[in-house]
Design a protein around this motif. Structure first.
Motif, PDB file in Angstrom:
ATOM      1  N   ILE A  87       7.602 -18.953 -21.356  1.00 18.59           N
ATOM      2  CA  ILE A  87       8.815 -19.143 -22.166  1.00 18.59           C
ATOM      3  C   ILE A  87       8.932 -20.594 -22.624  1.00 18.59           C
ATOM      4  CG2 ILE A  87      11.342 -19.127 -22.128  1.00 18.59           C
ATOM      5  CD1 ILE A  87      10.100 -16.362 -22.307  1.00 18.59           C
ATOM      6  N   LEU A 136       6.571 -21.386 -25.438  1.00 15.75           N
ATOM      7  CA  LEU A 136       7.096 -20.897 -26.714  1.00 15.75           C
ATOM      8  C   LEU A 136       8.211 -21.808 -27.236  1.00 15.75           C
ATOM      9  CD1 LEU A 136       7.210 -17.047 -25.974  1.00 15.75           C
ATOM     10  CD2 LEU A 136       5.549 -18.279 -27.380  1.00 15.75           C
ATOM     11  N   CYS A 137       9.010 -22.362 -26.319  1.00 14.96           N
ATOM     12  CA  CYS A 137      10.057 -23.308 -26.733  1.00 14.96           C
ATOM     13  C   CYS A 137       9.436 -24.537 -27.392  1.00 14.96           C
ATOM     14  CB  CYS A 137      10.894 -23.745 -25.530  1.00 14.96           C
ATOM     15  SG  CYS A 137      12.015 -22.490 -24.873  1.00 14.96           S
ATOM     16  N   LEU A 187      14.877 -17.381 -27.115  1.00 17.36           N
ATOM     17  CA  LEU A 187      14.229 -18.195 -26.089  1.00 17.36           C
ATOM     18  C   LEU A 187      15.243 -18.905 -25.199  1.00 17.36           C
ATOM     19  CD1 LEU A 187      11.278 -19.764 -28.135  1.00 17.36           C
ATOM     20  CD2 LEU A 187      11.142 -17.993 -26.367  1.00 17.36           C
ATOM     21  N   PHE A 240      15.017 -18.336 -21.332  1.00 22.03           N
ATOM     22  CA  PHE A 240      14.813 -19.502 -20.463  1.00 22.03           C
ATOM     23  C   PHE A 240      15.641 -19.378 -19.185  1.00 22.03           C
ATOM     24  CE2 PHE A 240      15.657 -23.734 -18.881  1.00 22.03           C
ATOM     25  CZ  PHE A 240      14.457 -24.408 -19.034  1.00 22.03           C
TER      26      PHE A 240
END
Length: 415
Positions: free
Chosen positions: A297, A300-301, A312, A316
């Motif tokens: 995650i 991807l952030c 996200l 998170f």
């Protein structure tokens, strides 16, 4: 533990201490919404904002060892009431403070005063809850913290629309007094038989940090837990505002949903862990899989994909809730008389780490200049998120290789 005794525990022990834990999470995350107001009122840089907010974690973490000893020596009820009076004083000081230094001192006092909320809860619950039920009851406690985190977002934004951010801290001081009153009236006296007779030596505390099982837990959980605490409490909202260009109201809404995901995640962690245990899976294995997803995650952030940012931000906190499993793993391995010391040894590392993560993230972002709206560029957040990911990968890979090695020993290949 019979049914009537269980009801007594929930009504007289869990609820008051969960109330205090909820309050501590409001204070912990409140600056994520108040950041624009604090920056405007005090002309703060990203580094100063990070330092002001993370001062909570600094004092909170430095208090953990003496608080843990006090919990084992004097009991959670007495310790909690004393410290909450300090938190109320800090909140009042934040209300009247006019400069950065005063607010920094106030934030330090608040962190110190709330330093026993979670550990005190774990300590007092260990008196009444069987070890096998700790994952569930701890998940309920973490969910209470998640509710506090929710209240620190959209409700805070609504309150600030009708009053000032300073007045909000006067309200919070009143809330702490209510918590103190609730604990005084409802919570029974601490069982004397679970109190420590003598203060332990420094070597007895160091034994906790030398324990192999303890070291395995922190190798996997420590950095993800500090990132989860540090970023959700401040930088997640600023990331949405600066990179996503969402309004303050929209950011508050997304943070509200994200903190709601903490509740869902915390409750799910307890249920999933107990369910997995029926099939022979240990909490460490459940935690390892969850932390792998949490690192994904964050990766991807770091890509700053605008359409995915709201999703996200929720993922998170939802997946990040798995990091709270480390408290349960530690609590399951010690006697009730040692829970305070052992849990606070862990908490010291987590909260001091959260202080460092929150501060370092801010200073990394501060390497890039702000635009006319006081926003930092996307690349600043990409580099900060990337560093967070790189810090966590070694611990995850160490756990993964250990699992693979153990499975190979149990199931050797046939030549």
């Amino acid at each position: 533990m019979n049914k009537s005794y269980s009801r007594k525990m929930v009504a007289r022990v869990f609820i008051p201490f969960a109330f205090s834990h909820l309050t501590s999470f409001i204070f912990r995350n409140i600056n994520a919404v108040l950041a624009p107001f604090l920056i405007s009122a005090l002309s703060l840089s990203a580094g100063q904002l990070g330092l002001l907010t993370s001062a909570y974690f600094l004092s909170f973490s430095l208090a953990q060892l003496p608080v843990g000893l006090a919990l084992d020596k004097y009991g959670p009820k007495r310790v909690q009431l004393f410290l909450l009076s300090i938190a109320a004083t800090g909140s009042l000081l934040f209300y009247v403070g006019k400069d950065f230094s005063t607010l920094l001192l106030a934030r330090i006092l608040i962190g110190l005063g709330l330093s026993a909320c979670f550990m005190g809860s774990i300590k007092i619950l260990s008196f009444y809850v069987p070890s096998t039920k700790l994952p569930s009851i701890h998940s309920y406690l973490l969910a209470a913290g998640g509710l506090g985190a929710m209240l620190s977002t959209l409700p805070v934004a609504w309150i600030v629309e009708f009053t000032t951010w300073r007045s909000l801290f006067l309200i919070m001081a009143g809330l702490i007094v209510v918590v103190m009153f609730t604990i005084t009236i409802w919570t029974p006296a601490d069982p004397v038989e679970h109190r420590m007779v003598k203060w332990p030596t420094l070597s007895s505390l160091l034994e906790v940090y030398k324990d192999k099982d303890f070291l395995r837990v922190i190798a996997l959980f420590l950095l993800p837990h500090t990132v989860s605490f540090g970023l959700a409490g401040l930088w997640l909202g600023k990331w949405l505002e600066d990179v996503g260009h969402f309004s303050t109201e929209t950011v508050s809404l997304y943070l509200f949903i994200s903190m709601g995901a903490v509740i869902v995640g915390a409750l799910s962690v307890g249920s999933i862990t107990e369910w997995a245990g029926k099939y022979g899976l240990k909490p460490m294995e459940v935690g390892g899989v969850g932390i792998g997803l949490f690192i994904l995650i964050q990766t991807l952030c770091a890509l700053n994909c605008l359409p995915l940012m709201p999703v996200l931000s929720v993922a998170f906190t939802l997946i990040g809730a798995i990091t709270g499993l480390d408290y349960t793993i530690v609590a399951q391995r010690v006697s009730p008389a040692m829970t305070g010391r052992t849990a606070t040894c862990l908490n010291l590392l987590i909260l001091f780490g959260a202080f460092l993560i929150q501060t370092v993230f801010g200073f990394i972002v501060d390497f890039w200049p702000q635009n006319s709206q006081g926003q930092y560029p996307s690349i600043a957040y990409q580099m900060a998120f990337l560093l967070m990911v790189l810090l966590q990968i070694p611990g995850f890979l160490y756990w993964l290789m250990r699992v693979i090695s153990q499975r190979s020993l149990r199931n050797p290949s046939v030549g």
